[in-house]
Design an enzyme around this catalytic site. Structure first.
Site, mmCIF file in Angstrom:
data_model
loop_
_atom_site.group_PDB
_atom_site.id
_atom_site.type_symbol
_atom_site.label_atom_id
_atom_site.label_comp_id
_atom_site.label_asym_id
_atom_site.label_seq_id
_atom_site.Cartn_x
_atom_site.Cartn_y
_atom_site.Cartn_z
ATOM 1 N N LYS A 22 0.828 -1.213 0.000
ATOM 2 C CA LYS A 22 0.000 0.000 0.000
ATOM 3 C C LYS A 22 0.864 1.265 0.000
ATOM 4 C CE LYS A 22 -1.642 1.743 4.022
ATOM 5 N NZ LYS A 22 -1.392 3.191 4.209
ATOM 6 N N ASN A 23 1.866 1.300 0.879
ATOM 7 C CA ASN A 23 2.636 2.534 1.036
ATOM 8 C C ASN A 23 3.605 2.800 -0.114
ATOM 9 O OD1 ASN A 23 1.264 3.062 3.337
ATOM 10 N ND2 ASN A 23 2.967 2.702 4.747
ATOM 11 N N ARG A 95 -4.497 10.815 4.742
ATOM 12 C CA ARG A 95 -3.432 11.814 4.813
ATOM 13 C C ARG A 95 -2.487 11.758 3.625
ATOM 14 N NH1 ARG A 95 -0.299 14.297 8.329
ATOM 15 N NH2 ARG A 95 1.424 13.186 7.375
ATOM 16 N N CYS A 119 -4.894 13.248 13.445
ATOM 17 C CA CYS A 119 -5.198 11.874 13.070
ATOM 18 C C CYS A 119 -5.016 11.008 14.286
ATOM 19 C CB CYS A 119 -4.263 11.471 11.944
ATOM 20 S SG CYS A 119 -3.897 9.757 11.819
ATOM 21 N N ARG A 124 0.851 14.441 13.350
ATOM 22 C CA ARG A 124 1.242 14.217 11.955
ATOM 23 C C ARG A 124 1.110 15.452 11.061
ATOM 24 N NH1 ARG A 124 -1.012 8.545 9.873
ATOM 25 N NH2 ARG A 124 0.891 8.478 8.689
ATOM 26 N N PRO A 125 1.877 16.482 11.329
ATOM 27 C CA PRO A 125 1.830 17.653 10.444
ATOM 28 C C PRO A 125 2.558 17.372 9.126
ATOM 29 C CG PRO A 125 3.529 17.933 12.110
ATOM 30 C CD PRO A 125 2.884 16.597 12.381
ATOM 31 N N ILE A 126 2.434 18.298 8.157
ATOM 32 C CA ILE A 126 3.235 18.162 6.934
ATOM 33 C C ILE A 126 4.181 19.365 6.785
ATOM 34 C CG2 ILE A 126 1.628 16.658 5.676
ATOM 35 C CD1 ILE A 126 0.889 19.197 4.013
ATOM 36 N N ASP A 127 4.530 19.956 7.943
ATOM 37 C CA ASP A 127 5.400 21.139 7.901
ATOM 38 C C ASP A 127 6.731 20.867 7.204
ATOM 39 O OD1 ASP A 127 5.729 19.434 10.197
ATOM 40 O OD2 ASP A 127 7.142 20.876 11.019
ATOM 41 N N ASP A 309 4.683 0.554 11.911
ATOM 42 C CA ASP A 309 3.479 -0.081 11.365
ATOM 43 C C ASP A 309 3.335 -1.541 11.789
ATOM 44 O OD1 ASP A 309 2.750 2.258 10.180
ATOM 45 O OD2 ASP A 309 3.229 1.670 8.132
ATOM 46 N N ILE A 331 8.182 6.789 16.966
ATOM 47 C CA ILE A 331 7.851 7.567 15.752
ATOM 48 C C ILE A 331 6.613 8.448 15.972
ATOM 49 C CG2 ILE A 331 7.377 7.455 13.265
ATOM 50 C CD1 ILE A 331 10.054 6.203 13.859
ATOM 51 N N ARG A 401 -9.030 -0.141 4.646
ATOM 52 C CA ARG A 401 -8.246 0.931 4.037
ATOM 53 C C ARG A 401 -6.876 0.435 3.608
ATOM 54 N NH1 ARG A 401 -6.602 4.995 7.875
ATOM 55 N NH2 ARG A 401 -5.102 5.193 6.205
HETATM 56 C C1 UD1 Z 1 4.418 6.928 6.492
HETATM 57 C C2 UD1 Z 1 3.518 5.718 6.250
HETATM 58 C C3 UD1 Z 1 2.974 5.205 7.578
HETATM 59 C C4 UD1 Z 1 4.113 4.947 8.561
HETATM 60 C C5 UD1 Z 1 5.036 6.159 8.678
HETATM 61 C C6 UD1 Z 1 6.277 5.890 9.513
HETATM 62 C C7 UD1 Z 1 2.622 6.105 4.045
HETATM 63 C C8 UD1 Z 1 1.439 6.442 3.216
HETATM 64 N N1 UD1 Z 1 2.430 6.107 5.384
HETATM 65 O O1 UD1 Z 1 3.596 7.949 7.053
HETATM 66 O O2 UD1 Z 1 2.254 4.005 7.335
HETATM 67 O O3 UD1 Z 1 3.583 4.667 9.844
HETATM 68 O O4 UD1 Z 1 5.466 6.569 7.360
HETATM 69 O O5 UD1 Z 1 6.995 4.815 8.980
HETATM 70 O O6 UD1 Z 1 3.679 5.812 3.535
HETATM 71 N N2 UD1 Z 1 6.509 14.591 10.833
HETATM 72 C C9 UD1 Z 1 6.502 15.933 11.123
HETATM 73 N N3 UD1 Z 1 6.354 16.828 10.101
HETATM 74 C C10 UD1 Z 1 6.204 16.424 8.798
HETATM 75 C C11 UD1 Z 1 6.219 15.044 8.519
HETATM 76 C C12 UD1 Z 1 6.370 14.159 9.562
HETATM 77 O O7 UD1 Z 1 6.633 16.336 12.268
HETATM 78 O O8 UD1 Z 1 6.092 17.281 7.907
HETATM 79 C C13 UD1 Z 1 6.648 13.605 11.937
HETATM 80 C C14 UD1 Z 1 5.414 12.740 12.124
HETATM 81 O O9 UD1 Z 1 4.446 13.382 12.904
HETATM 82 C C15 UD1 Z 1 5.996 11.506 12.750
HETATM 83 C C16 UD1 Z 1 7.363 11.375 12.073
HETATM 84 O O10 UD1 Z 1 7.663 12.689 11.577
HETATM 85 O O11 UD1 Z 1 6.158 11.690 14.130
HETATM 86 C C17 UD1 Z 1 7.444 10.391 10.943
HETATM 87 O O12 UD1 Z 1 6.349 10.570 10.080
HETATM 88 P P1 UD1 Z 1 6.398 10.246 8.515
HETATM 89 O O13 UD1 Z 1 7.559 9.383 8.208
HETATM 90 O O14 UD1 Z 1 6.279 11.526 7.776
HETATM 91 O O15 UD1 Z 1 5.057 9.431 8.350
HETATM 92 P P2 UD1 Z 1 4.137 9.445 7.088
HETATM 93 O O16 UD1 Z 1 4.977 9.693 5.880
HETATM 94 O O17 UD1 Z 1 2.959 10.307 7.322
#
Ligand code: UD1
Length: 422
Positions: A22-23, A95, A119, A124-127, A309, A331, A401
């Site tokens: 999926k990912n 997301r 979530c 889980r921000p995208i900053d 995961d 994480i 999902r």
């Molecule tokens: C992806 C996977 C998810 C998995 C995760 C960690 C997909 C679709 N999803 O999620 O299944 O659990 O990797 O292996 O591939 N963070 C920030 N700011 C950001 C981005 C991330 O603070 O802009 C933080 C997150 O809150 C978290 C950490 O960084 O604490 C890692 O998150 P991230 O690797 O980005 O997870 P996803 O890509 O959302």
């Protein structure tokens, strides 16, 4: 809304195929935005999140056809995209919709993407995605809950980016932005997850220039266009791990076909510690449950560490292991939603901050359970396989999902598991 009825106590026997990841499939579908021809994806898992991504790309004006030639294939043609937008109703359910931001900016110069909300498993921000894209010249405005993004008139520019935290979709988003940017992008502290590598490999098959995949430094030289291609999605290491945890709990012996050996080292090492017998048979893996599971400690980490995961499924295993297990989630800050439900089955789990202490009990007994997120729901299903009597699991849409027919796969291995329209 469907629910699952599971009656525990039946060992698993037989063989089952691991589906596509999926990912990896999600960023690969978003990558279709970059191509100037159709992208064909094979070995796609059939699951809810991919249908959502398909709806999103169709909303943008793309053609997305699932199952045209075979059930696990799709053809995506985004060459006539006319609405580079990801609306709230689609982003709020998934997301990973944010993955369209990088490709839209680099191919079409603009994007409007609803800001993902909080979530269940954490903030889980995208900053970090936005900060990296801004360093390439993108400009962002927030309006009505949407991120309105623009690239400079002459396109995104390559630069040096250092991710302060390892982010999987952040790395993918940036990689998809950089492949069509002007000049060279160097990404430090990049995610090394196999799904990032798969996305990079597909981009290279489309004509992108990327070096360093699988390491923490990526060097990407922008090209002027990418072509459509055909690409097979890598097998799902998390589904594979979930099935291993299932046999560990239920007992029995199964053969996992198309097992992704190369990317499972941390999970295999940990599961062996618990007594599971794992024997490679060519590209497959044979797994035999011990008469009694042994407790083991684990801390989640970015790849190649133990995946977050798999944390919930591992905890389910530990509820019946001999001894005490300390499970640390590094994480996500709130990824223990399954604890309260596992306790309802009789598990002995103490929580302190990001650590769970699981004392193995002799037996679990069935209960009504509510799934809270994707991997939590998987942990409840497999724990129920080891519980006496019947469990009912509500909100299985979380499971649907991210898993391709997990209940059917477990049923084919002999589990007593039934889906009922609730
Ligand atoms: C992806 C996977 C998810 C998995 C995760 C960690 C997909 C679709 N999803 O999620 O299944 O659990 O990797 O292996 O591939 N963070 C920030 N700011 C950001 C981005 C991330 O603070 O802009 C933080 C997150 O809150 C978290 C950490 O960084 O604490 C890692 O998150 P991230 O690797 O980005 O997870 P996803 O890509 O959302």
């Amino acid at each position: 809304m469907d629910k699952l009825i599971v009656t525990g106590g039946r060992p698993l026997h037989g063989q089952v195929r691991v589906s596509g990841a999926k990912n990896a499939a999600l960023p690969l579908m978003a990558a279709a935005i970059l191509a100037n021809g159709p992208l064909k994806l094979t070995n796609l898992p059939v699951l809810g999140d991919l249908l959502t991504m398909g709806r999103l790309l169709t909303f943008m004006g793309g053609r997305v056809e699932f199952g045209l030639t075979a059930k696990n294939e799709a053809e995506l043609d985004l060459t006539r995209l006319n609405r580079p937008e990801a609306p709230h109703e689609l982003v709020k359910t998934m997301r990973a919709s944010a993955l369209v931001l990088g490709p839209l900016l680099s191919r079409w110069g603009r994007a409007k993407v609803s800001l993902p909300g909080g979530c269940a498993i954490g903030v889980r921000p995208i900053d970090l995605h936005l900060k990296a894209l801004r360093a390439m010249g993108a400009d962002f405005d927030l309006s009505g809950g949407d991120i309105v993004a623009k690239a400079p008139a002459d396109g995104l520019k390559g630069t040096e980016i250092h991710f302060e935290t390892v982010t999987v979709t952040g790395t993918e988003n940036l990689m998809m932005a950089a492949v069509l940017a002007k000049g060279r992008t160097v990404v430090a502290n990049a995610a090394r997850e196999p799904e990032v590598v798969d996305t990079g490999n597909a981009l290279m098959a489309m004509g992108a220039k990327i070096e360093g995949l699988g390491s923490d430094t990526l060097v990407i030289d922008g090209v002027t266009s990418l072509k459509g291609t055909s690409y097979a999605v890598t097998p799902d290491r998390i589904e594979a791990g979930t099935l291993l945890a299932a046999v560990a709990l239920a007992g029995g012996e199964i053969l996992l076909l198309d097992f992704p050996h190369a990317v499972m080292a941390s999970v295999i090492a940990k599961l062996k510690e618990t007594g599971l017998e794992l024997t490679p048979e060519g590209q497959h893996l044979r797994a035999k449950a011990p008469s009694e599971l042994m407790a083991a400690d684990v801390a989640t980490l970015p790849y190649p560490g133990f995946p977050t995961d798999m944390q919930a499924q591992f905890m389910a295993m530990m509820t019946k292991a001999q001894g005490t297990s300390v499970i640390t989630e590094t994480i996500f800050e709130n990824r223990f939603m399954h604890v309260a439900e596992l306790r309802r089955l009789g598990a002995d789990i103490a929580l302190e901050g990001r650590t769970a202490v699981v004392r193995g009990v002799k037996s679990l007994s069935g209960a009504p359970l509510t799934a809270s997120d994707l991997r939590a729901s998987a942990s409840l299903v497999i724990a129920s396989l080891a519980a006496k009597e019947e469990s009912q699991i509500y909100r299985v849409y979380h499971l649907d999902r991210g898993y391709e027919g997990l209940d059917q796969k477990l049923g084919s291995l002999g589990a007593s598991i039934r889906r009922v329209k609730a």
